[in-house]
Design a protein around this motif. Sequence first.
Motif, short mmCIF file in Angstrom:
data_model
loop_
_atom_site.label_atom_id
_atom_site.label_comp_id
_atom_site.label_asym_id
_atom_site.label_seq_id
_atom_site.Cartn_x
_atom_site.Cartn_y
_atom_site.Cartn_z
N HIS A 119 0.87 -1.18 0.00
CA HIS A 119 0.00 0.00 0.00
C HIS A 119 0.91 1.23 0.00
CE1 HIS A 119 -2.84 -3.05 1.21
NE2 HIS A 119 -2.15 -3.26 2.32
N SER A 120 0.93 1.98 -1.09
CA SER A 120 1.82 3.14 -1.15
C SER A 120 1.18 4.39 -0.58
CB SER A 120 2.25 3.40 -2.60
OG SER A 120 1.14 3.82 -3.38
N THR A 121 -0.10 4.31 -0.18
CA THR A 121 -0.82 5.48 0.29
C THR A 121 -1.25 5.37 1.75
OG1 THR A 121 -2.86 4.52 -0.57
CG2 THR A 121 -1.69 6.05 -2.02
N ALA A 122 -0.82 4.32 2.45
CA ALA A 122 -1.24 4.15 3.84
C ALA A 122 -0.29 3.22 4.60
CB ALA A 122 -2.65 3.58 3.90
N HIS A 123 -0.10 3.54 5.88
CA HIS A 123 0.53 2.62 6.80
C HIS A 123 -0.56 1.66 7.25
CE1 HIS A 123 3.88 5.37 6.77
NE2 HIS A 123 3.17 6.33 7.35
N GLU A 124 -0.18 0.46 7.71
CA GLU A 124 -1.18 -0.55 8.07
C GLU A 124 -0.79 -1.24 9.37
OE1 GLU A 124 -3.63 -3.82 5.56
OE2 GLU A 124 -1.46 -3.98 5.33
N ALA A 125 -1.78 -1.46 10.22
CA ALA A 125 -1.60 -2.25 11.45
C ALA A 125 -2.43 -3.51 11.31
CB ALA A 125 -2.06 -1.45 12.66
N LEU A 126 -1.83 -4.65 11.65
CA LEU A 126 -2.52 -5.95 11.59
C LEU A 126 -2.44 -6.60 12.97
CD1 LEU A 126 -0.93 -7.21 8.24
CD2 LEU A 126 -3.15 -6.07 8.55
N GLY A 127 -3.58 -6.88 13.56
CA GLY A 127 -3.65 -7.56 14.85
C GLY A 127 -4.12 -8.98 14.65
N ILE A 128 -3.27 -9.95 14.90
CA ILE A 128 -3.61 -11.36 14.67
C ILE A 128 -4.43 -11.84 15.86
CG2 ILE A 128 -2.72 -13.70 14.43
CD1 ILE A 128 -0.99 -10.57 13.06
N MET A 146 -7.21 -11.66 11.07
CA MET A 146 -6.60 -10.46 11.64
C MET A 146 -7.60 -9.31 11.65
SD MET A 146 -3.18 -10.39 9.24
CE MET A 146 -4.12 -9.94 7.80
N VAL A 147 -7.30 -8.32 12.45
CA VAL A 147 -7.95 -7.01 12.40
C VAL A 147 -6.98 -6.10 11.66
CG1 VAL A 147 -8.65 -4.99 13.74
CG2 VAL A 147 -9.26 -7.28 14.53
N GLY A 148 -7.48 -5.36 10.68
CA GLY A 148 -6.65 -4.39 9.96
C GLY A 148 -7.08 -2.98 10.30
N ALA A 149 -6.11 -2.06 10.40
CA ALA A 149 -6.41 -0.67 10.72
C ALA A 149 -5.42 0.25 10.01
CB ALA A 149 -6.32 -0.46 12.23
N TYR A 150 -5.88 1.50 9.79
CA TYR A 150 -5.07 2.51 9.11
C TYR A 150 -5.25 3.84 9.84
CZ TYR A 150 -5.72 -1.11 5.66
OH TYR A 150 -5.78 -2.33 5.04
N PRO A 151 -4.25 4.71 9.79
CA PRO A 151 -4.41 6.03 10.38
C PRO A 151 -5.51 6.81 9.64
CG PRO A 151 -2.09 5.56 10.03
CD PRO A 151 -2.87 4.49 9.32
N PRO A 152 -6.17 7.73 10.33
CA PRO A 152 -7.23 8.52 9.67
C PRO A 152 -6.72 9.23 8.42
CG PRO A 152 -7.19 8.96 12.03
CD PRO A 152 -5.97 8.13 11.72
N GLY A 153 -7.55 9.22 7.40
CA GLY A 153 -7.22 9.90 6.14
C GLY A 153 -6.30 9.11 5.24
N GLN A 154 -5.88 7.94 5.66
CA GLN A 154 -5.01 7.11 4.81
C GLN A 154 -5.82 5.93 4.29
OE1 GLN A 154 -1.22 6.15 6.63
NE2 GLN A 154 -0.92 8.25 7.31
N ASP A 155 -5.99 5.90 2.97
CA ASP A 155 -6.78 4.85 2.34
C ASP A 155 -5.84 3.97 1.51
OD1 ASP A 155 -9.34 5.77 3.26
OD2 ASP A 155 -9.13 7.43 1.83
N PRO A 156 -5.78 2.68 1.84
CA PRO A 156 -4.85 1.79 1.14
C PRO A 156 -5.35 1.39 -0.24
CG PRO A 156 -6.16 0.52 2.66
CD PRO A 156 -6.55 1.96 2.86
N GLU A 157 -4.44 1.36 -1.16
CA GLU A 157 -4.68 0.79 -2.48
C GLU A 157 -3.84 -0.47 -2.54
OE1 GLU A 157 -6.64 1.94 -4.95
OE2 GLU A 157 -7.24 3.72 -3.81
N ASN A 158 -4.44 -1.58 -2.96
CA ASN A 158 -3.64 -2.80 -3.13
C ASN A 158 -2.85 -2.69 -4.43
OD1 ASN A 158 -4.44 -4.08 -0.80
ND2 ASN A 158 -6.16 -5.10 -1.75
N GLU A 159 -1.54 -2.72 -4.30
CA GLU A 159 -0.67 -2.60 -5.46
C GLU A 159 0.28 -3.78 -5.50
OE1 GLU A 159 0.93 1.47 -6.02
OE2 GLU A 159 -0.15 1.92 -4.17
N ARG A 160 0.66 -4.14 -6.71
CA ARG A 160 1.65 -5.19 -6.91
C ARG A 160 2.84 -4.55 -7.59
NH1 ARG A 160 -1.72 -10.44 -8.82
NH2 ARG A 160 -1.46 -11.41 -6.80
N GLY A 161 4.00 -5.09 -7.31
CA GLY A 161 5.23 -4.50 -7.84
C GLY A 161 5.26 -4.40 -9.35
#
Length: 170
Positions: A69-78, A122-137
Amino acid sequence: MRIPQPEILHFDSDETSGYPNSPLPVLIYREVLDLSSADERADAFESMFKQHGWPPAWRYYLYDFDHFHSTAHEALGIFQGQARARLGGPNGRETVLYPGDVLVLPAGVGHACVEADDDFCMVGAYPPGQDPENERGDPAELAAAQARVASVTIPDTAPVGGPLKPMWEQ
């Protein structure tokens, strides 16, 4: 609740596969929660993430393909099951994730599930205003992805509590 010191992993940009990764380290907090049921862990992760400014967005598994995700940081809680995950893109390295662990991925860091228990979730979370786009290399798009990653704001607080910037601005 005691916040453990995180494992810190660094991943350089991978020009071959087109994964920007990040100059910021991946943080793996082990055994953040020690609750008996998966439902209790999921609810507790959602509450914790929200309390620290990372609104929970979903409950799901980890995709089995490399992405970032180039537009968001991500937190994953297993909260259920365990998985072997690859971090850093197709040429990255593997780590095992267990119930109670939290993975904090800076924008741009590749990740994928290599193998998982059938009930892994998992639970996934992102900081406010950051929307993830799934991208591949894509090597042809690497410079543009790196520019997007560099522009993502660093939140003040880690999703498990405590300051994040000191760990990410070393």
